[in-house]
Design a protein around this motif. Structure first.
Motif, PDB file in Angstrom:
ATOM      1  N   GLY A  36       0.817  -1.215   0.000  1.00  0.00           N
ATOM      2  CA  GLY A  36       0.000   0.000   0.000  1.00  0.00           C
ATOM      3  C   GLY A  36       0.846   1.257   0.000  1.00  0.00           C
ATOM      4  N   THR A  37       0.207   2.370  -0.269  1.00  0.00           N
ATOM      5  CA  THR A  37       0.892   3.654  -0.363  1.00  0.00           C
ATOM      6  C   THR A  37       1.493   4.055   0.980  1.00  0.00           C
ATOM      7  N   PRO A  38       2.799   4.328   1.025  1.00  0.00           N
ATOM      8  CA  PRO A  38       3.413   4.785   2.272  1.00  0.00           C
ATOM      9  C   PRO A  38       2.788   6.099   2.743  1.00  0.00           C
ATOM     10  N   ARG A  39       2.539   6.184   4.020  1.00  0.00           N
ATOM     11  CA  ARG A  39       1.913   7.370   4.602  1.00  0.00           C
ATOM     12  C   ARG A  39       2.897   8.074   5.524  1.00  0.00           C
ATOM     13  N   PRO A  40       2.886   9.407   5.522  1.00  0.00           N
ATOM     14  CA  PRO A  40       3.832  10.159   6.350  1.00  0.00           C
ATOM     15  C   PRO A  40       3.364  10.296   7.792  1.00  0.00           C
ATOM     16  N   TYR A  41       4.276  10.771   8.616  1.00  0.00           N
ATOM     17  CA  TYR A  41       3.992  11.111  10.004  1.00  0.00           C
ATOM     18  C   TYR A  41       2.966  12.234  10.032  1.00  0.00           C
ATOM     19  N   GLU A  42       2.056  12.147  10.953  1.00  0.00           N
ATOM     20  CA  GLU A  42       1.012  13.160  11.074  1.00  0.00           C
ATOM     21  C   GLU A  42       1.452  14.225  12.063  1.00  0.00           C
ATOM     22  N   GLY A  43       2.015  15.296  11.552  1.00  0.00           N
ATOM     23  CA  GLY A  43       2.509  16.368  12.404  1.00  0.00           C
ATOM     24  C   GLY A  43       1.431  17.382  12.737  1.00  0.00           C
ATOM     25  N   ALA A  44       1.759  18.263  13.648  1.00  0.00           N
ATOM     26  CA  ALA A  44       0.839  19.320  14.056  1.00  0.00           C
ATOM     27  C   ALA A  44       0.948  20.499  13.097  1.00  0.00           C
ATOM     28  N   ARG A  45      -0.115  21.253  12.990  1.00  0.00           N
ATOM     29  CA  ARG A  45      -0.157  22.457  12.163  1.00  0.00           C
ATOM     30  C   ARG A  45      -0.491  23.641  13.054  1.00  0.00           C
ATOM     31  N   PHE A  46      -0.014  24.807  12.647  1.00  0.00           N
ATOM     32  CA  PHE A  46      -0.348  26.028  13.367  1.00  0.00           C
ATOM     33  C   PHE A  46      -1.394  26.799  12.564  1.00  0.00           C
ATOM     34  N   VAL A  47      -2.537  27.063  13.185  1.00  0.00           N
ATOM     35  CA  VAL A  47      -3.607  27.819  12.548  1.00  0.00           C
ATOM     36  C   VAL A  47      -4.017  28.933  13.503  1.00  0.00           C
ATOM     37  N   TYR A  74      -4.650  17.193  13.121  1.00  0.00           N
ATOM     38  CA  TYR A  74      -5.723  16.576  12.352  1.00  0.00           C
ATOM     39  C   TYR A  74      -5.645  15.064  12.489  1.00  0.00           C
ATOM     40  N   LYS A  75      -6.773  14.454  12.701  1.00  0.00           N
ATOM     41  CA  LYS A  75      -6.839  12.994  12.773  1.00  0.00           C
ATOM     42  C   LYS A  75      -7.197  12.479  11.387  1.00  0.00           C
ATOM     43  N   ASN A  76      -6.386  11.587  10.869  1.00  0.00           N
ATOM     44  CA  ASN A  76      -6.578  11.049   9.540  1.00  0.00           C
ATOM     45  C   ASN A  76      -6.712   9.533   9.664  1.00  0.00           C
ATOM     46  N   LYS A  77      -7.868   8.995   9.302  1.00  0.00           N
ATOM     47  CA  LYS A  77      -8.134   7.566   9.472  1.00  0.00           C
ATOM     48  C   LYS A  77      -7.220   6.701   8.604  1.00  0.00           C
ATOM     49  N   VAL A  78      -6.908   7.179   7.401  1.00  0.00           N
ATOM     50  CA  VAL A  78      -6.039   6.404   6.508  1.00  0.00           C
ATOM     51  C   VAL A  78      -4.639   6.284   7.108  1.00  0.00           C
ATOM     52  N   ARG A  79      -4.121   7.388   7.633  1.00  0.00           N
ATOM     53  CA  ARG A  79      -2.793   7.354   8.263  1.00  0.00           C
ATOM     54  C   ARG A  79      -2.798   6.491   9.516  1.00  0.00           C
ATOM     55  N   ALA A  80      -3.884   6.561  10.279  1.00  0.00           N
ATOM     56  CA  ALA A  80      -3.992   5.747  11.494  1.00  0.00           C
ATOM     57  C   ALA A  80      -4.012   4.257  11.140  1.00  0.00           C
ATOM     58  N   LEU A  81      -4.731   3.884  10.084  1.00  0.00           N
ATOM     59  CA  LEU A  81      -4.772   2.484   9.658  1.00  0.00           C
ATOM     60  C   LEU A  81      -3.415   2.017   9.144  1.00  0.00           C
ATOM     61  N   TYR A  82      -2.713   2.888   8.419  1.00  0.00           N
ATOM     62  CA  TYR A  82      -1.383   2.546   7.917  1.00  0.00           C
ATOM     63  C   TYR A  82      -0.428   2.318   9.087  1.00  0.00           C
ATOM     64  N   ARG A  83      -0.478   3.205  10.057  1.00  0.00           N
ATOM     65  CA  ARG A  83       0.377   3.084  11.233  1.00  0.00           C
ATOM     66  C   ARG A  83       0.103   1.768  11.972  1.00  0.00           C
ATOM     67  N   LYS A  84      -1.174   1.428  12.111  1.00  0.00           N
ATOM     68  CA  LYS A  84      -1.558   0.180  12.782  1.00  0.00           C
ATOM     69  C   LYS A  84      -1.033  -1.031  12.009  1.00  0.00           C
ATOM     70  N   GLN A  85      -1.090  -0.957  10.677  1.00  0.00           N
ATOM     71  CA  GLN A  85      -0.593  -2.040   9.835  1.00  0.00           C
ATOM     72  C   GLN A  85       0.926  -2.201   9.988  1.00  0.00           C
ATOM     73  N   VAL A  86       1.648  -1.091  10.047  1.00  0.00           N
ATOM     74  CA  VAL A  86       3.103  -1.152  10.216  1.00  0.00           C
ATOM     75  C   VAL A  86       3.455  -1.761  11.578  1.00  0.00           C
ATOM     76  N   VAL A  87       2.768  -1.338  12.633  1.00  0.00           N
ATOM     77  CA  VAL A  87       3.025  -1.886  13.970  1.00  0.00           C
ATOM     78  C   VAL A  87       2.754  -3.390  13.986  1.00  0.00           C
ATOM     79  N   THR A  88       1.651  -3.815  13.387  1.00  0.00           N
ATOM     80  CA  THR A  88       1.293  -5.236  13.349  1.00  0.00           C
ATOM     81  C   THR A  88       2.366  -6.055  12.639  1.00  0.00           C
TER      82      THR A  88
END
Length: 135
Positions: free
Chosen positions: A11-22, A29-43
């Motif tokens: 699957g497509t490599p996903r980057p670290y989810e960093g903080a943004r200044f607004v 931001y919570k991103n479900k795709v990145r969270a699932l990718y991270r879970k897959q890598v840990v597994t």
């Protein structure tokens, strides 16, 4: 010699989810795709089941999918940045127990981003030793 630990995640490599200044505030931001990718890598890292103690070298190959045959095997020079993808893998390897002494033990990191027919990522973890030149 210690056998390297090799972890592959399709699957497509996903980057670290960093903080943004607004407006002067830190927003995460919570991103479900990145969270699932991270879970897959840990597994996948946990399936390896053995830690590396001491300094570590991490070789990370990232493949991004393309249908353009002219790009196949060429360097991928678009986002995500290689350092943000590397952070995900180091954090996940630490969480899974491969980097037993923490991700700060990665003394050498080699990251390659290329275009391929299928997206995926493969990390290879080995104990790191500096080879001295023989004179």
């Amino acid at each position: 010699m210690v056998e390297p630990i090799v972890v592959y995640v399709p699957g497509t490599p996903r980057p670290y989810e960093g903080a943004r200044f607004v407006n002067g505030r830190v927003i995460r931001y919570k991103n479900k795709v990145r969270a699932l990718y991270r879970k897959q890598v840990v597994t996948e890292c946990r399936l390896q089941g053995r830690p590396i103690h001491g300094p570590v070298q991490m070789k990370l190959d990232l493949w991004f999918a393309t249908k353009n045959v002219l790009l196949l095997g060429q360097p991928h020079t678009h986002t995500p940045d290689e350092d943000n993808c590397s952070k995900v893998w180091k954090d996940c390897a630490e969480e899974a127990g491969i980097l037993a002494d923490g991700d700060s033990r990665v003394a050498r990191s080699i990251v390659t981003k290329t275009w391929a027919l299928k997206a995926g990522a493969m990390a290879t973890f080995t104990p790191f030793k500096i080879e001295e030149d023989e004179d």
